[in-house]
Design a protein around this motif. Structure first.
Motif, short mmCIF file in Angstrom:
data_model
loop_
_atom_site.label_atom_id
_atom_site.label_comp_id
_atom_site.label_asym_id
_atom_site.label_seq_id
_atom_site.Cartn_x
_atom_site.Cartn_y
_atom_site.Cartn_z
N GLN A 24 0.85 -1.18 0.00
CA GLN A 24 0.00 0.00 0.00
C GLN A 24 0.89 1.24 0.00
O GLN A 24 1.74 1.40 0.87
CB GLN A 24 -0.90 0.00 1.24
CG GLN A 24 -1.95 1.09 1.24
CD GLN A 24 -3.13 0.75 0.35
OE1 GLN A 24 -3.38 -0.41 0.07
NE2 GLN A 24 -3.85 1.74 -0.10
N ALA A 25 0.71 2.10 -0.97
CA ALA A 25 1.59 3.25 -1.11
C ALA A 25 1.21 4.40 -0.18
O ALA A 25 1.99 5.31 0.01
CB ALA A 25 1.58 3.73 -2.57
N TYR A 26 0.01 4.36 0.36
CA TYR A 26 -0.45 5.46 1.19
C TYR A 26 0.19 5.39 2.58
O TYR A 26 0.51 4.33 3.08
CB TYR A 26 -1.98 5.41 1.33
CG TYR A 26 -2.68 5.41 0.00
CD1 TYR A 26 -2.73 6.55 -0.78
CD2 TYR A 26 -3.26 4.24 -0.48
CE1 TYR A 26 -3.37 6.54 -2.00
CE2 TYR A 26 -3.90 4.22 -1.72
CZ TYR A 26 -3.96 5.37 -2.47
OH TYR A 26 -4.57 5.36 -3.68
N GLN A 27 0.33 6.55 3.21
CA GLN A 27 0.93 6.60 4.54
C GLN A 27 -0.12 6.30 5.59
O GLN A 27 -1.31 6.52 5.40
CB GLN A 27 1.54 7.98 4.79
CG GLN A 27 2.72 8.29 3.88
CD GLN A 27 3.31 9.66 4.18
OE1 GLN A 27 2.72 10.46 4.88
NE2 GLN A 27 4.50 9.89 3.65
N CYS A 28 0.34 5.82 6.74
CA CYS A 28 -0.55 5.54 7.86
C CYS A 28 0.23 5.66 9.15
O CYS A 28 1.35 5.16 9.26
CB CYS A 28 -1.15 4.13 7.74
SG CYS A 28 -2.06 3.59 9.22
N ARG A 29 -0.38 6.31 10.12
CA ARG A 29 0.18 6.39 11.46
C ARG A 29 -0.82 5.75 12.41
O ARG A 29 -1.91 6.29 12.63
CB ARG A 29 0.45 7.84 11.86
CG ARG A 29 1.47 8.54 10.98
CD ARG A 29 1.74 9.95 11.46
NE ARG A 29 0.53 10.78 11.46
CZ ARG A 29 0.06 11.41 10.39
NH1 ARG A 29 0.69 11.31 9.23
NH2 ARG A 29 -1.03 12.14 10.46
N ALA A 30 -0.47 4.61 12.95
CA ALA A 30 -1.39 3.89 13.83
C ALA A 30 -1.59 4.66 15.14
O ALA A 30 -0.61 5.08 15.77
CB ALA A 30 -0.87 2.50 14.12
N ALA A 78 -11.22 9.66 7.99
CA ALA A 78 -11.02 11.08 8.25
C ALA A 78 -9.86 11.67 7.47
O ALA A 78 -9.84 12.86 7.19
CB ALA A 78 -10.82 11.31 9.75
N GLY A 79 -8.85 10.86 7.15
CA GLY A 79 -7.70 11.36 6.42
C GLY A 79 -6.62 11.99 7.27
O GLY A 79 -5.57 12.39 6.76
N THR A 80 -6.84 12.08 8.57
CA THR A 80 -5.87 12.73 9.44
C THR A 80 -4.67 11.83 9.75
O THR A 80 -3.61 12.32 10.12
CB THR A 80 -6.53 13.14 10.77
OG1 THR A 80 -7.14 11.99 11.36
CG2 THR A 80 -7.59 14.20 10.53
N ASN A 81 -4.84 10.52 9.61
CA ASN A 81 -3.75 9.59 9.86
C ASN A 81 -3.28 8.89 8.59
O ASN A 81 -2.67 7.83 8.63
CB ASN A 81 -4.19 8.52 10.88
CG ASN A 81 -4.21 9.06 12.30
OD1 ASN A 81 -3.38 9.86 12.66
ND2 ASN A 81 -5.17 8.63 13.08
N GLY A 82 -3.59 9.49 7.45
CA GLY A 82 -3.20 8.89 6.18
C GLY A 82 -4.42 8.53 5.36
O GLY A 82 -5.56 8.59 5.82
N SER A 83 -4.18 8.20 4.09
CA SER A 83 -5.25 7.83 3.17
C SER A 83 -5.12 6.36 2.80
O SER A 83 -4.03 5.80 2.82
CB SER A 83 -5.19 8.69 1.92
OG SER A 83 -5.33 10.06 2.24
N PHE A 84 -6.24 5.76 2.44
CA PHE A 84 -6.26 4.33 2.16
C PHE A 84 -6.94 4.05 0.83
O PHE A 84 -7.88 4.73 0.45
CB PHE A 84 -7.01 3.58 3.26
CG PHE A 84 -6.37 3.68 4.62
CD1 PHE A 84 -5.38 2.81 5.00
CD2 PHE A 84 -6.75 4.68 5.50
CE1 PHE A 84 -4.78 2.89 6.25
CE2 PHE A 84 -6.16 4.79 6.75
CZ PHE A 84 -5.18 3.89 7.13
N GLY A 85 -6.45 3.03 0.14
CA GLY A 85 -7.10 2.50 -1.04
C GLY A 85 -7.69 1.16 -0.65
O GLY A 85 -8.72 1.09 0.00
N LEU A 86 -7.05 0.06 -1.03
CA LEU A 86 -7.46 -1.25 -0.55
C LEU A 86 -6.90 -1.48 0.86
O LEU A 86 -5.74 -1.19 1.13
CB LEU A 86 -6.98 -2.37 -1.48
CG LEU A 86 -7.75 -2.58 -2.77
CD1 LEU A 86 -7.06 -3.64 -3.62
CD2 LEU A 86 -9.19 -2.96 -2.51
#
Length: 236
Positions: A24-30, A78-86
């Motif tokens: 997944q190329a999108y960023q995420c902060r757990a 919400a998009g505040t912790n990153g965006s998601f695709g699959l």
């Protein structure tokens, strides 16, 4: 029937899952997780022999359409912790024409287990429910279930469905073929495509044998026929 030896399960995965770049190329902060959500069964307990698996991947922009970006959906929508695709909806054990579910847990899910999974399954409730309904019928420990799921997830390359969404005449077959092209070890026959009643992409479902080798999906898991007209919501 619960798989008693999680090391053998992981060994099978090591042989079956090819190495891949980040899925997944999108960023995420757990986020921090303070407690484990309570999950109530939505059906009977079924302890059945496991004959295969389905890895269900949810298309996040469609899931988030019209949903409030707060509460259980905040991380994903919400998009505040990153965006998601699959994202991972769940890893589901299969049993021929049925499926095991809601087996008796042998270990408790912890907040740390949940936090470690939330960038592939961006909801604490989703992680808790997946373990309670599906994982308990596979392995003894939540950490083993989430590790198996993560190995499968990280072995995949995700097509650029944001770009593919702009194509004219888009079909379920094109969605399926794009995934197969990005993952040569996964034939199109092992890739299910779930469209909603309005033809929008909801999920991609990958079908595995008990050895975690890709296997032809049953009709119910295969979903939309290749010729079915399809649309992909890009979250705009």
């Amino acid at each position: 029937m619960i798989l008693r030896s999680s090391p053998s399960l992981l060994a099978a995965l090591a042989l079956a899952a090819p190495a891949a770049a980040s899925a997944q190329a999108y960023q995420c902060r757990a986020p921090q997780v303070a407690s484990v959500p309570k999950v109530a069964p939505d059906g009977p307990r079924r302890t059945l022999p496991v004959t295969g698996y389905t890895l269900a991947l949810s298309w996040s922009p469609e899931f988030c359409k019209g949903r409030a970006a707060k509460g259980a959906n905040a991380l994903q929508c919400a998009g505040t912790n990153g965006s998601f695709g699959l994202v991972v909806h769940g890893l589901w054990p299969e049993s021929r024409e049925s499926w095991p579910q809601w087996c008796a847990p042998q270990a408790a899910l912890t907040p740390a287990d949940i936090r470690g999974a939330m960038c592939m399954m961006p909801s604490d409730y989703l992680v808790a429910r997946s373990w309670a309904k599906h994982g308990t019928c596979m392995v003894k420990r939540p950490a083993s279930y989430l590790k198996v799921t993560r190995i499968l997830w990280q072995s995949l390359r995700i097509p650029d469905y944001d770009r593919i969404a702009r194509e004219e005449g888009l079909t379920a077959g094109r969605i399926r073929a794009a995934f197969a092209d990005a993952n040569p070890s996964v034939p199109a026959s092992a890739i299910g495509v779930k469209l909603n009643a309005r033809g929008w992409l909801e999920e991609v479902r990958l079908c595995y044998a008990k050895t975690f080798r890709p296997v032809r999906c049953t009709p119910s898991r295969f979903g939309a026929k290749d010729s079915a007209q399809a649309k992909i919501w890009r979250g705009l």
